[in-house]
Design an enzyme around this catalytic site. Sequence first.
Site, PDB file in Angstrom:
ATOM      1  N   ARG A  90       0.856  -1.211  -0.068  1.00 29.43           N
ATOM      2  CA  ARG A  90       0.146  -0.064  -0.040  1.00 29.43           C
ATOM      3  C   ARG A  90       0.778   1.159   0.159  1.00 29.43           C
ATOM      4  NH1 ARG A  90      -3.649   2.647   4.730  1.00 29.43           N
ATOM      5  NH2 ARG A  90      -4.439   4.108   3.569  1.00 29.43           N
ATOM      6  N   HIS A 179      -7.872   7.381   0.587  1.00 28.93           N
ATOM      7  CA  HIS A 179      -8.665   6.303   0.889  1.00 28.93           C
ATOM      8  C   HIS A 179      -9.189   5.543  -0.470  1.00 28.93           C
ATOM      9  CE1 HIS A 179      -9.832   7.935   5.012  1.00 28.93           C
ATOM     10  NE2 HIS A 179      -9.126   7.062   5.160  1.00 28.93           N
ATOM     11  N   ARG A 240      -7.803  14.899  13.361  1.00 32.57           N
ATOM     12  CA  ARG A 240      -7.340  15.839  12.390  1.00 32.57           C
ATOM     13  C   ARG A 240      -8.611  16.850  12.146  1.00 32.57           C
ATOM     14  NH1 ARG A 240      -6.080  11.457   7.872  1.00 32.57           N
ATOM     15  NH2 ARG A 240      -5.595  10.104   9.159  1.00 32.57           N
TER      16      ARG A 240
END
Length: 395
Positions: A90, A179, A240
């Site tokens: 990833r 994502h 965040r």
Amino acid sequence: MKILIINCGSSSLKYRLMNIETEEAIADGLVERIGLDASRLVQKVNGEKYIVDAEIKDHNDAINEVIKALTDKTHGVIEDMTEITAVGHRVVHGGEKYNESVLIDESVIDYLTEISNLAPLHNPANIIGIKSCQKHMPNVPMVAVFDTAFHQTLKPESFIYAIDYNLYKNNKIRKYGFHGTSHKYVSNKLAEVLGKDLKDLKIVSCHLGNGASLAAIKDGKSMDTTMGFTPLAGVPMGTRCGNIDPSIIPFLITDCGYKMEEVSDILNKKSGVLGISGVSSDFRDIEEAAENGNERAKLALDIFHYRIRAEIGALIANMGGVDAIIFTAGVGENSPETREECLKGFEFLGLELDKEKNKVRGKIAEITTEESKVKAFVIPTNEELMIAKDTKKLI
Ligand code: ADP
């Protein structure tokens, strides 16, 4: 066929050894606190935990520990690394070059190195992970699966910021979105569940975990998403801040006396629902505190829901309608309250939540009534499976 999936975070490394025929995990593992004290590896096989406390200075050491654990005589699951057919990595940032996964060669590593400044906490770790695996498994093909790739179909009106155009041209400042692997997986799964062609669906996908982002998917392509140049943008998250007025940043420096690194730390690690509630970044803790009357915890949830509703509305408007809304990731899959609150206000579109069906946690389910014109679904994400499938396809 056994595929190893490697996901190097800034100070962690997650891995899964997967049997691609059965799509099942042979072993799952997590290396935590890389480069810090008390680093450890935890490997799970059939629910049994194997824990290794070791000094793990960097991602190179982490890969060494992963290989030792996988091949351990007592707790391992393979004899040696030759049993592994391929490795899927990833990679957070693929820049503007990669709109799909790619077989890794020298030129891929060079490009990832060149754009490392776009994801300074993640891409360098990803590159170390790739190089270290290549050292241990020199003849094993490796694939990079990018978080940004799925969003490369965004149109300029969605990805260009309203700042000097030269900052895009010269400095690559634009919306990239993240994502992507998850949004792609759940939208494909939805089409499968509905027995429809993905190209005929307009979908809003809500990935609500520690990090949270929404995506508008039309004709099977991402046409907008809430994260931006970095994963700090969009809706508020665990720690965040999401979108804020950019003038707050120079104000924090010139008027409040913070240094640039402190500002970055505040916005990335001390904001979101943690910052508002002062309780936790974990939604379970916040929901519990809110139920027990903690006003700031309640406010944190109210803001989280309000901002998600606003983004869902904006994405639907720019897509010209919606057939289905998907909830996925830790919060999206497990919190009926969040789903109910985020869907409030869409009744005018003919969306009708079924409160009984919405009690579901962690499995595929339709949560709207039979009559509902707009459907809503819970679809657990499976980024590892997506990475494994792309890896198999490319080798
Ligand atoms: P990430 O992969 O971004 O770290 P996850 O998708 O694993 O995040 O989601 C983690 C979040 O999911 C945590 O904030 C956790 O509180 C939340 N979560 C897990 N289970 C529940 C639950 N039952 N109710 C509410 N939130 C939950």
